[in-house]
Design a protein around this motif. Sequence first.
Motif, PDB file in Angstrom:
ATOM      1  N   GLU A  15     -46.716  20.325 -21.103  1.00  0.00           N
ATOM      2  CA  GLU A  15     -47.718  21.055 -22.059  1.00  0.00           C
ATOM      3  C   GLU A  15     -48.036  22.339 -21.618  1.00  0.00           C
ATOM      4  N   GLU A  16     -48.065  22.439 -20.085  1.00  0.00           N
ATOM      5  CA  GLU A  16     -48.353  23.680 -19.462  1.00  0.00           C
ATOM      6  C   GLU A  16     -47.189  24.687 -19.638  1.00  0.00           C
ATOM      7  N   MET A  17     -45.916  24.111 -19.523  1.00  0.00           N
ATOM      8  CA  MET A  17     -44.914  25.037 -19.557  1.00  0.00           C
ATOM      9  C   MET A  17     -44.534  25.453 -21.035  1.00  0.00           C
ATOM     10  N   ALA A  18     -44.916  24.543 -21.984  1.00  0.00           N
ATOM     11  CA  ALA A  18     -44.688  24.782 -23.334  1.00  0.00           C
ATOM     12  C   ALA A  18     -45.762  25.902 -23.938  1.00  0.00           C
ATOM     13  N   ARG A  19     -46.635  26.203 -23.115  1.00  0.00           N
ATOM     14  CA  ARG A  19     -47.671  27.152 -23.426  1.00  0.00           C
ATOM     15  C   ARG A  19     -46.833  28.633 -23.539  1.00  0.00           C
ATOM     16  N   VAL A  69     -30.885  19.589 -14.501  1.00  0.00           N
ATOM     17  CA  VAL A  69     -30.866  21.191 -14.922  1.00  0.00           C
ATOM     18  C   VAL A  69     -31.585  21.601 -16.166  1.00  0.00           C
ATOM     19  N   VAL A  70     -32.458  22.263 -16.217  1.00  0.00           N
ATOM     20  CA  VAL A  70     -33.426  22.603 -17.198  1.00  0.00           C
ATOM     21  C   VAL A  70     -33.085  24.151 -17.715  1.00  0.00           C
ATOM     22  N   VAL A  71     -33.059  24.486 -19.016  1.00  0.00           N
ATOM     23  CA  VAL A  71     -32.953  25.756 -19.298  1.00  0.00           C
ATOM     24  C   VAL A  71     -34.363  26.119 -20.172  1.00  0.00           C
ATOM     25  N   PHE A  72     -35.112  27.355 -19.912  1.00  0.00           N
ATOM     26  CA  PHE A  72     -36.454  27.533 -20.838  1.00  0.00           C
ATOM     27  C   PHE A  72     -35.906  29.059 -21.164  1.00  0.00           C
ATOM     28  N   ARG A  73     -36.516  29.094 -22.302  1.00  0.00           N
ATOM     29  CA  ARG A  73     -36.455  30.672 -22.794  1.00  0.00           C
ATOM     30  C   ARG A  73     -38.036  30.877 -22.809  1.00  0.00           C
ATOM     31  N   ARG A  74     -38.569  32.236 -22.297  1.00  0.00           N
ATOM     32  CA  ARG A  74     -39.885  32.425 -22.660  1.00  0.00           C
ATOM     33  C   ARG A  74     -39.872  32.924 -23.966  1.00  0.00           C
ATOM     34  N   ARG A  75     -40.935  32.646 -24.971  1.00  0.00           N
ATOM     35  CA  ARG A  75     -41.282  33.029 -26.291  1.00  0.00           C
ATOM     36  C   ARG A  75     -41.747  34.254 -26.158  1.00  0.00           C
ATOM     37  N   MET A  76     -41.100  35.165 -27.358  1.00  0.00           N
ATOM     38  CA  MET A  76     -41.852  36.304 -27.572  1.00  0.00           C
ATOM     39  C   MET A  76     -43.116  36.167 -28.241  1.00  0.00           C
ATOM     40  N   PRO A  77     -44.091  37.254 -28.161  1.00  0.00           N
ATOM     41  CA  PRO A  77     -45.477  37.207 -28.503  1.00  0.00           C
ATOM     42  C   PRO A  77     -45.435  36.500 -29.707  1.00  0.00           C
ATOM     43  N   ASP A  78     -44.911  37.072 -30.945  1.00  0.00           N
ATOM     44  CA  ASP A  78     -44.935  36.686 -32.353  1.00  0.00           C
ATOM     45  C   ASP A  78     -44.174  35.278 -32.620  1.00  0.00           C
ATOM     46  N   GLU A  79     -43.495  34.802 -31.637  1.00  0.00           N
ATOM     47  CA  GLU A  79     -42.608  33.354 -32.203  1.00  0.00           C
ATOM     48  C   GLU A  79     -43.626  32.237 -32.136  1.00  0.00           C
ATOM     49  N   GLU A  80     -43.373  31.275 -32.893  1.00  0.00           N
ATOM     50  CA  GLU A  80     -43.983  29.931 -32.940  1.00  0.00           C
ATOM     51  C   GLU A  80     -43.127  29.161 -31.969  1.00  0.00           C
ATOM     52  N   PRO A  81     -43.795  27.930 -31.375  1.00  0.00           N
ATOM     53  CA  PRO A  81     -43.192  27.095 -30.479  1.00  0.00           C
ATOM     54  C   PRO A  81     -42.016  26.238 -31.142  1.00  0.00           C
ATOM     55  N   ARG A  82     -40.913  26.301 -30.626  1.00  0.00           N
ATOM     56  CA  ARG A  82     -39.752  25.361 -31.329  1.00  0.00           C
ATOM     57  C   ARG A  82     -40.054  23.983 -31.014  1.00  0.00           C
ATOM     58  N   ASP A  83     -38.809  23.025 -31.081  1.00  0.00           N
ATOM     59  CA  ASP A  83     -39.063  21.742 -31.240  1.00  0.00           C
ATOM     60  C   ASP A  83     -39.745  21.495 -29.769  1.00  0.00           C
ATOM     61  N   GLN A  84     -40.813  20.507 -29.824  1.00  0.00           N
ATOM     62  CA  GLN A  84     -41.685  20.060 -28.813  1.00  0.00           C
ATOM     63  C   GLN A  84     -41.588  18.449 -28.596  1.00  0.00           C
ATOM     64  N   SER A  85     -40.667  17.928 -29.151  1.00  0.00           N
ATOM     65  CA  SER A  85     -40.580  16.609 -28.846  1.00  0.00           C
ATOM     66  C   SER A  85     -40.304  16.172 -27.200  1.00  0.00           C
ATOM     67  N   TRP A  86     -39.643  17.093 -26.510  1.00  0.00           N
ATOM     68  CA  TRP A  86     -39.583  17.024 -25.039  1.00  0.00           C
ATOM     69  C   TRP A  86     -40.717  16.844 -24.289  1.00  0.00           C
ATOM     70  N   LEU A  87     -41.921  17.137 -24.826  1.00  0.00           N
ATOM     71  CA  LEU A  87     -43.285  17.044 -24.232  1.00  0.00           C
ATOM     72  C   LEU A  87     -43.755  15.576 -24.077  1.00  0.00           C
ATOM     73  N   ARG A  88     -42.951  14.448 -24.756  1.00  0.00           N
ATOM     74  CA  ARG A  88     -43.366  13.119 -24.354  1.00  0.00           C
ATOM     75  C   ARG A  88     -42.014  12.430 -23.957  1.00  0.00           C
ATOM     76  N   SER A  89     -42.427  11.355 -23.129  1.00  0.00           N
ATOM     77  CA  SER A  89     -41.376  10.416 -22.844  1.00  0.00           C
ATOM     78  C   SER A  89     -41.495   9.035 -23.476  1.00  0.00           C
ATOM     79  N   TYR A  98     -35.898  14.072 -25.204  1.00  0.00           N
ATOM     80  CA  TYR A  98     -34.754  14.936 -25.296  1.00  0.00           C
ATOM     81  C   TYR A  98     -33.672  14.267 -25.062  1.00  0.00           C
ATOM     82  N   PHE A  99     -33.624  13.242 -23.899  1.00  0.00           N
ATOM     83  CA  PHE A  99     -32.375  12.559 -23.724  1.00  0.00           C
ATOM     84  C   PHE A  99     -32.322  11.345 -24.678  1.00  0.00           C
ATOM     85  N   HIS A 100     -33.220  11.153 -25.266  1.00  0.00           N
ATOM     86  CA  HIS A 100     -33.125   9.935 -26.334  1.00  0.00           C
ATOM     87  C   HIS A 100     -32.326  10.547 -27.491  1.00  0.00           C
ATOM     88  N   GLN A 101     -32.646  11.830 -27.614  1.00  0.00           N
ATOM     89  CA  GLN A 101     -32.005  12.608 -28.802  1.00  0.00           C
ATOM     90  C   GLN A 101     -30.506  13.179 -28.445  1.00  0.00           C
TER      91      GLN A 101
END
Length: 214
Positions: A37-41, A68-88, A103-106
Amino acid sequence: IHNYFLIKQLELLRPGAYGIWITSTGTLDARQSRAREEMARHADLIGAYRLPARVFTRSAGTDVVVDVVVFRRRMPDEEPRDQSWLRSEPYQLGSHTPDLNRYFHQHPDHVLGTLAMRDTQRGPELTVKGRAQVAPQLEAALRDLAARAVADGLAYRPHPDGPDRPALHLEEARTKHATDFSGRLYLDDNGTIWQHNNGLAPIEAIPDDGETEQ
């Protein structure tokens, strides 16, 4: 502790930029989602790939499974994308139901091998069986991920100030902690343990066993 440094690096990543990390499976699979959740902020998970246990056997003498995880830092005006990866969620493997990130389920094809269970000193543990030489497969997967990100409008954006932008200055830890004692523990005259909380009231530190007597 690897989650701590991953979060710190995401905080330093410029908006619109990408970062790729190799981390333990606990980053995504842990039942406690606080670190994710902190990463997703700061950023969105663009993709993740789980490598077979044998990948690092030859170079490091270990059969640890990593992501191997790939993250993209959001722009200030962007809304968070799919956050299903926050849960296992539990994943059924025979008689076992280990926690596995949604994420791996999907995206089961992002596991570069076959999920399986193995016995360890800590008990049954989720692992990945497969060929140790996965570099070509991983390279192809990352190229495909990059192409899809560009198609989704997530291509890297150069800094609007270009090469003339101000340099980033980081505060050295020795300078910061000369006046900020947050997190440090101390004993009061009654033997109670307290944790510094710079600028705010200290927090009483309660050991896991609940015993506060010294």
